[in-house]
Structure formats: C-alpha cells, structure tokens
Scaffold this motif. Structure first.
Motif, mmCIF file in Angstrom:
data_model
loop_
_atom_site.group_PDB
_atom_site.id
_atom_site.type_symbol
_atom_site.label_atom_id
_atom_site.label_comp_id
_atom_site.label_asym_id
_atom_site.label_seq_id
_atom_site.Cartn_x
_atom_site.Cartn_y
_atom_site.Cartn_z
ATOM 1 N N UNK A 39 -36.316 -5.749 55.608
ATOM 2 C CA UNK A 39 -36.562 -5.800 54.169
ATOM 3 C C UNK A 39 -36.400 -7.210 53.620
ATOM 4 N N UNK A 40 -35.482 -7.973 54.193
ATOM 5 C CA UNK A 40 -35.324 -9.373 53.797
ATOM 6 C C UNK A 40 -36.577 -10.174 54.105
ATOM 7 N N UNK A 41 -37.118 -9.957 55.305
ATOM 8 C CA UNK A 41 -38.355 -10.631 55.691
ATOM 9 C C UNK A 41 -39.492 -10.254 54.749
ATOM 10 N N UNK A 42 -39.630 -8.954 54.471
ATOM 11 C CA UNK A 42 -40.713 -8.474 53.616
ATOM 12 C C UNK A 42 -40.606 -9.078 52.208
ATOM 13 N N UNK A 43 -39.372 -9.159 51.690
ATOM 14 C CA UNK A 43 -39.163 -9.742 50.354
ATOM 15 C C UNK A 43 -39.611 -11.201 50.333
ATOM 16 N N UNK A 84 -43.378 -15.462 48.912
ATOM 17 C CA UNK A 84 -44.164 -16.605 49.387
ATOM 18 C C UNK A 84 -45.644 -16.406 49.078
ATOM 19 N N UNK A 85 -46.138 -15.192 49.297
ATOM 20 C CA UNK A 85 -47.548 -14.904 49.036
ATOM 21 C C UNK A 85 -47.890 -15.118 47.565
ATOM 22 N N UNK A 86 -47.041 -14.627 46.684
ATOM 23 C CA UNK A 86 -47.287 -14.763 45.239
ATOM 24 C C UNK A 86 -47.303 -16.239 44.828
ATOM 25 N N UNK A 87 -46.344 -17.013 45.318
ATOM 26 C CA UNK A 87 -46.286 -18.440 44.995
ATOM 27 C C UNK A 87 -47.538 -19.170 45.486
ATOM 28 N N UNK A 88 -47.977 -18.839 46.698
ATOM 29 C CA UNK A 88 -49.178 -19.478 47.258
ATOM 30 C C UNK A 88 -50.413 -19.090 46.455
ATOM 31 N N UNK A 89 -50.510 -17.818 46.081
ATOM 32 C CA UNK A 89 -51.638 -17.331 45.277
ATOM 33 C C UNK A 89 -51.728 -18.076 43.949
ATOM 34 N N UNK A 90 -50.604 -18.188 43.263
ATOM 35 C CA UNK A 90 -50.576 -18.882 41.958
ATOM 36 C C UNK A 90 -50.906 -20.369 42.140
ATOM 37 N N UNK A 91 -50.341 -20.980 43.200
ATOM 38 C CA UNK A 91 -50.596 -22.403 43.451
ATOM 39 C C UNK A 91 -52.083 -22.655 43.700
ATOM 40 N N UNK A 92 -52.743 -21.754 44.411
ATOM 41 C CA UNK A 92 -54.173 -21.914 44.692
ATOM 42 C C UNK A 92 -55.008 -21.790 43.417
ATOM 43 N N UNK A 93 -54.602 -20.902 42.512
ATOM 44 C CA UNK A 93 -55.326 -20.783 41.241
ATOM 45 C C UNK A 93 -55.117 -22.037 40.390
#
Length: 482
Positions: free
Chosen positions: A397-401, A406-415
């Motif tokens: 669960x720690x890994x998944x969190x 990380x995915x959300x931060x990368x998504x926002x950074x790309x936008x």
C-alpha cells in the motif's frame, strides 16, 4: 556516505558498458553506412571516463551499505543514459538535440519504448541495432548483470541487488547472489535466442529477427520500422511476438523453478501467474468483442487478431503495435492504457505496478469487506497458500500510494509543459509504466512535445524502472544524514 566505493563501482560499470558500444561497429562494417566513427568515439569516451572514476579509488576495500547501493543504482542509470546518448549526438544521420538523445537513451535502457525518432526505415542499421541493444541491456536490469561481474572484480553487490529489486519477488534461486544473477541471465539469453530464431522462421530478415528479439524479451517495444510489428503484416510474426511477450512478462524465478522441476504445471501453482493469465485473457476478450461489435473490422478473425495482440502488448507494457490502436473507438485505447498500470509479473522485464501487488490489494479489499460483514472473523491473506505478513501488505500500500502521488505530479507537470489532457495522461502513464506508446499528440512518437516535457518524462521513466521507492529514498533528506 562512502563515496569512494560509489565512484569505484560506477567507474567499473562504465568500463563494462563501453564494451556494448562495439557490436554496432560490427553491424556498420557489414552495411557500410559510415557510423563507425560515432561508436568508436562513444566507446573511447565511456571507457576513459570509467577509468577516471575507477583509478583514484581502485584500492578502496570498504563494503557496500544500503545507502551506497541505492546511490549507485540511481546514479548509474542516470550516468549510463548520459553516456548512451553519445552515438545519437555524433551521428550525422540523426542530428539530435541533447534532450532528444537523452530521452531516447533513457527510454531504451528503461525499456519504455517511447521514441522521438521518425523515419526509422531509412536510418543506418548500426543506429537501429544500438537502440534495440539498449533495451535488451536494460531488460533484466544492467545492475543485475553487474552483480554477476563485480564480485570477480573485487566489489560485492548484495546491496545493489536489494536496491534494484525493490518489488515483491520469489526467494533467490541459489544461495549465492552471483549465481542467481547468472541463472537469470542464462534464462534471459535463452529466450532471446529462441525468439530471434522464431522470428526468422516466421519471415523476418536476420537483422530484424535479432533486433526485435531484443525488444520483445526485454518488453521494450522499440522497432526498426515506423509501423512497428504492423510493418510485417504477418499473423505468424504477431503470434511469435505474443508468445514471447507473454513469457517475458512472467516472473523469471518461476521460469527457473519450472525448468528445474521439468514440470510445466508448476506455473499453475503460482497465484500471480494465474492472475496474470486471467487478466490477459479477459482483456483480450473484451477488446476483441468490442472491436467486432463496433464493426471496426469486417471479420471476427481480424478483430481477434488485432485485439489479442494489442492487449498482450499493452498489458505486459511492451508497447509493440500491429495497427494504429489510437484510432480505435475511444474507450478501447483508454482501457489498454489502464491495463498497463497493472503490468506484468514481479521479477519479469515488464513495468507497471506489477500483478502480485494488484492481487494483494484486491485480496486486502476483499478481506475488509468480509470483516465489515463479520467484524470478529480472523481472516488471513494468502499467496501461494502461505499467509502474507502484515509488513508486506503495508509495503504494498505504501508503494501504491507513492505511485499514485508520483503519477499525479507528473501528469500536472506535463500539462504545465504545454500538453493537452489526453496526451499528458497517456504520456504520464506510458512513461511511469515503462510502456511507450500514448494517445493524442504522442500516439506516433514524442518528437513534437516540448523540451521540458521530454525531461519530465525521462525522469518518469527512471522512476518507473526503479519502482518508485529507490529513487524516492534518494530524494529524502534522511538518506543524506551522515
């Protein structure tokens, strides 16, 4: 932090890596396309740089600790990608910027398969071979290879192994780490040879067969043609790709146990393998039926052919394409992108969250539902008929969190870097899952995106390849406390 052992190890690894820049010279000598000087210069630069790092610390006898192991793993992936750019930068036929060259080399070594190049069919053979070779080297992890070599050079590698293999996997195959690494590479090499032979017999040229065997077994997705596997338009070639993508997505430790016991039924005693087969089967069925229902293909055979191939390719995070799936009814490409989040099995060459983690999260969710219905019930979560420790579940669960954050931060950074929502979402997923192809502006290649977006995605590929935790540990201030 014992930097002497870090510099010594990176120097040794760079010297070993320099040897991998020699095979493209052989390829160029066969096809005579004037790329030899680029690879000779790259070889010399890498070898000399390795010597410069190694020689001042060659007499260091300090032992690795976890922190040094983590630092070597992360820094070496970065340094290796840096030196792997040299042939791309020196080649007159490419004229790549540094950002493009770094993106391409990071994509190759992390087995992501995203490319900024177009017109692959017209590029020199040595360059095409080099791209494929980068994926093959990255497939099982260049560090695991180093673990087999470094003990012979006087450097132990236990901490390197821990840092690279941060996911859930089977126990080590042999008592000694070096022997384990060698066993894994023998299996990997055997698959590569078998895959190349199968491709050749199915109709590929020798060059294409070897090149595509590298990226198939590595679950990388690079091709020597712009149309990828679709260039060949062959059911036989697609069938070979499906078989070896499927096999490469299985835990390599499980391959070893099956081979040692000489009983293929050992596969079906493994919980993760059964979940892997189930997910791939259901996904292939859904995609094929929907393609047939939507009338996208005229015959059920075509719908099944393209549906199964693209499902296996995307779910294992290989990223080969037998057709332009981004043009399919919109729900289907999105479903395939989501399938890449699950990924292949732990201990395979695939990316994504990994099947065993998803399986454990599902079992934990079912446990919570049962406990809600029966609050006093004692329910154990089992994997391969063994109870899973609470610490393992917390780790999952720690890994998944961390993965989601990380995915959300990368998504926002790309936008912020100028990408539209669909392109940014698919590019973030394709990079962190080490998948490759995306949707929207990155459906064909990544050449049109901004320089800043390429660097964000390069970081995301490394993050996905090291399974989040290793790189995140390096960024934590506690890591650097002496």
């Amino acid at each position: 932090m014992q930097f002497s052992i870090v510099f010594k190890t990176i120097g040794l690894l760079l010297m070993v890596f320099s040897l991998t820049q020699l095979p493209p010279i052989i390829v160029d000598s066969i096809y005579q396309q004037q790329e030899t000087s680029s690879f000779l210069a790259a070889f010399a630069l890498t070898l000399i740089s390795g010597l410069v790092l190694y020689l001042p610390f060659r007499n260091s006898t300090k032992d690795f600790r976890i922190r040094e192991g983590v630092l070597v793993v992360v820094s070496f992936w970065f340094v290796l990608s840096l030196f792997a750019t040299t042939p791309f930068l020196l080649s007159e036929s490419l004229r790549m910027t540094f950002s493009d060259a770094f993106f391409e080399s990071m994509s190759g070594l992390t087995t992501t398969g995203a490319t900024v190049l177009s017109g692959l069919d017209d590029l020199p053979m040595a360059i095409l071979y080099y791209r494929q070779q980068l994926q093959w080297l990255g497939g099982m992890g260049i560090i695991v290879l180093a673990v087999a070599i470094l003990p012979m050079l006087g450097v132990g590698g236990m901490e390197l192994y821990h840092a690279e293999s941060s996911g859930i996997s089977k126990d080590r195959l042999t008592p000694k780490l070096t022997q384990t690494a060698k066993v894994l590479w023998k299996i990997y090499l055997s698959f590569t040879l078998a895959c190349a032979l199968a491709y050749y017999l199915a109709g590929m040229s020798i060059f294409d067969a070897i090149s595509h065997s590298y990226s198939t077994v590595a679950i990388g997705g690079f091709s020597t043609h712009d149309l990828s596997i679709g260039y060949f338009d062959s059911v036989m070639i697609e069938s070979v790709a499906i078989v070896f993508m499927f096999l490469a997505g299985i835990n390599f430790s499980l391959h070893f146990f099956v081979w040692r016991k000489k009983n293929i039924l050992e596969f079906f005693k493994d919980s993760e393998f059964k979940a892997y087969v189930l997910v791939l089967s259901v996904l292939s069925l859904i995609i094929s039926i929907e393609l047939w229902n939507e009338g996208y293909y005229k015959t059920a055979e075509d719908a099944l052919r393209y549906g199964v191939f693209q499902s296996i390719s995307m779910a294992t995070t290989t990223g080969f394409a037998s057709t332009n799936f981004s043009l399919w009814p919109f729900m289907l490409p999105v479903l395939l992108i989501f399938a890449s989040f699950i990924g292949a099995c732990a201990g395979s060459t695939g990316g994504g969250i990994k099947m065993v983690r998803v399986l454990l999260m599902f079992k934990l969710a079912m446990k919570e539902i049962k406990k809600f219905i029966h609050p006093n019930a004692q329910i154990n979560i089992k994997l391969n008929q063994r109870s899973v420790a609470e610490s393992t579940l917390v780790s999952v669960w720690g890994f998944f969190s961390l993965f989601v954050i990380a995915f959300v931060f990368i998504l926002v950074a790309l936008m912020f870097a100028g990408m539209d929502q669909v392109s940014a979402f698919s590019a973030a997923a394709a990079s962190i899952n080490n998948l490759g192809p995306g949707l929207g502006s990155v459906a064909e290649n990544y050449g049109s995106i901004s320089e800043s977006a390429k660097w964000i995605l390069s970081f995301s590929m490394l993050l996905g390849r090291l399974e989040i935790l290793t790189l995140m540990a390096l960024l934590h201030k506690a890591f650097w406390r002496f």
